[in-house]
Enzyme design. Sequence first.
Site, short mmCIF file in Angstrom:
data_model
loop_
_atom_site.label_atom_id
_atom_site.label_comp_id
_atom_site.label_asym_id
_atom_site.label_seq_id
_atom_site.Cartn_x
_atom_site.Cartn_y
_atom_site.Cartn_z
N SER A 230 -13.95 4.23 -31.48
CA SER A 230 -12.69 4.86 -31.88
C SER A 230 -12.36 6.01 -30.91
O SER A 230 -12.32 5.78 -29.71
CB SER A 230 -12.79 5.31 -33.34
OG SER A 230 -11.54 5.67 -33.85
N GLU A 356 -7.83 -3.85 -36.95
CA GLU A 356 -7.89 -2.42 -36.61
C GLU A 356 -6.89 -1.57 -37.40
O GLU A 356 -7.12 -0.40 -37.67
CB GLU A 356 -7.61 -2.22 -35.12
CG GLU A 356 -8.67 -2.76 -34.17
CD GLU A 356 -9.92 -1.91 -34.15
OE1 GLU A 356 -9.99 -0.89 -34.87
OE2 GLU A 356 -10.85 -2.28 -33.40
N HIS A 466 -11.23 -1.35 -38.93
CA HIS A 466 -11.69 -0.36 -37.97
C HIS A 466 -13.03 0.22 -38.44
O HIS A 466 -13.16 0.60 -39.60
CB HIS A 466 -10.64 0.75 -37.89
CG HIS A 466 -10.88 1.76 -36.83
ND1 HIS A 466 -10.76 1.47 -35.49
CD2 HIS A 466 -11.23 3.06 -36.89
CE1 HIS A 466 -11.02 2.55 -34.78
NE2 HIS A 466 -11.31 3.54 -35.60
#
Length: 544
Positions: A230, A356, A466
């Site tokens: 990330s 995501e 995610h």
Amino acid sequence: MRSLVSVCLTLFARHAALAASLAAPAPPKVTLDAGTFLGTVDGLAHRFTGIPFAQPPIGDLRLRLPVAPPPYTGTHNATAFGLACTQLPSGPDFPASIASNVTAFFDGMAPPQSGEDCLTINVWTPAGVAPGAKLPVVVWIYGGGFTMGSTGAFNGSAVVSRSVEMGTPVVYVSMNYRLSVFGFLASKEVMDARVGNLGLQDQRLALHWVQKYVHAFAGDPTKVTIWGESAGAVSVAMHLVANRGAAQGLFRGAFMNSGSPLSTGDLTHAQQFYDSVVADTGCAGARDTLQCLREAPFEVLQSAAMALPGLFTPQSLNIPFNPRADGVFITDNPQTLVARGEIADVPFVNGDCDDEGTLFTIQLLNITTEAELRTYLATIYLPGATPAELDDVLRLYPQDPAQGSPFGTGAANALSPQFKRLAAIQGDLIFQAERRFLLAQRAGKQRVFSYLNKRLKATPGLGSAHATDLLNVYGPGDMTDYLVNFVNNLDPNGPGLLHWPAFTEAERQLLTFQDGDVPLAISLDDFRAEGMALFTRLLQATPF
Ligand SMILES: *[C@@H]1O[C@H](CO)[C@@H](O)[C@H](O)[C@H]1NC(C)=O
Ligand SMILES: *[C@@H]1O[C@H](CO)[C@@H](O)[C@H](O)[C@H]1NC(C)=O
Ligand SMILES: *[C@@H]1O[C@H](CO)[C@@H](O)[C@H](O)[C@H]1NC(C)=O
Ligand SMILES: *[C@@H]1O[C@H](CO)[C@@H](O)[C@H](O)[C@H]1NC(C)=O
């Protein structure tokens, strides 16, 4: 969920005391300069935590480039993590329909203890190796939207112990770096003072620390891989393009989970947030506002920071604290640097999760009509798009839930009428399109690998969300093995794993992590091509 880094972390390290109680014999120790650091046994590793790698960034060092500490002296317990850097916590509120289920994955940890004096580094090294073993090193950079996250949430022994079991041991290092206003304040004033992207500079100083000291932990400073997830992966990408691509011998490989170079403008693109902090701290009248912020009481500055939009607000992934061109370290829009070939020539991995965008759409369930969606996109993400271009976006990402994210789940998971659609858009806009742009620019010029994580697809509402891939590295799982191979050989392949071909524009092969009987497969990176090409073009024309 309290923070992005807390995802799935019930599995991970929380209390040093747990492992310490197992270590009855003399503790492992390491000598750095004239200092002695006492660690603990942790699985098949020795762990040393909370070692300062910079002078405390407080007082007049607030909002300044990090400064290396004087040589170490004395004896220290390196058995507890240092303070996390000041956090801006703001988790999404999960709707009742999925909360009971996803809580198991995304909750369960209070925000870490945090403060301004946070620049510490941790090392896990395989137990019982010869001091001169010269093992490859992996350096972890946590995520959390440049506003959250800390090293204490990640158990480096999961990686090191697995590497020992594989017979290819590695050393694991993780560092804290400054966040939000303390690490990524951006404005004309910041640009003029050359103090932009301080959080990245912290990471860079930690990489210099690794060069100087990792030999004492049996590591080889010439064999460093930088790795992140990330915001941590975006950080890794920034180190690839920093100094116009000069790696300066600090790393020889990179591994990026869910983060790629973004199209961002220079530091002045966040001027409105700087101005808001200046106003909220009472610094508006100051001759030197930056100096006034340096002198502001910590609580005042922190509460000004808390007033800025966080990850789980309507501003979502267009975050105020993205790294931006600072004219010195990051010399231009990162995607421009990539396109010009001003990127470190090292092998790298860059992959994404299939869904995501879902996690970041939970907070946007009140966008229920197409008109609201259109306004939202035009306001937050695509202010430069023409009406016809917005029509194209809406056409390429239709409302049909079967085409939204979580992908491949038919009519299920439609938490609101626009949820799956906006989740698909955010995932492609911020993650997949950037990954594909990077690969398109670099595949064939340097050795690159890419993956798609489709595991945990049945997670209600979120799918293969995610950060769910972290479970597969810190679990540990098969991604750990690919990582350990990469850190050793700059190639993720090794015994017992499905062969992962390098990515080429002609073949476009993705290693795909899946649920069910066939856990690994090769799939093609050809999905939603028109939408992603459009996003790349629009964001390059109007950078964040
Ligand atoms: C960290 O991982 C190691 C190796 O898997 C394990 O032995 C240890 O218990 C873990 N530590 C914590 C605090 O979970
Ligand atoms: C390290 O911790 C141990 C156990 O808590 C304590 O006895 C010792 O005094 C500490 N040493 C230093 C140098 O702080
Ligand atoms: C969450 O939902 C999935 C899919 O329905 C199920 O397999 C899993 O057991 C559930 N987990 C919890 C903690 O309820
Ligand atoms: C959704 O709620 C946010 C506040 O959380 C508000 O700013 C926004 O305007 C709302 N959007 C719509 C379409 O109602």
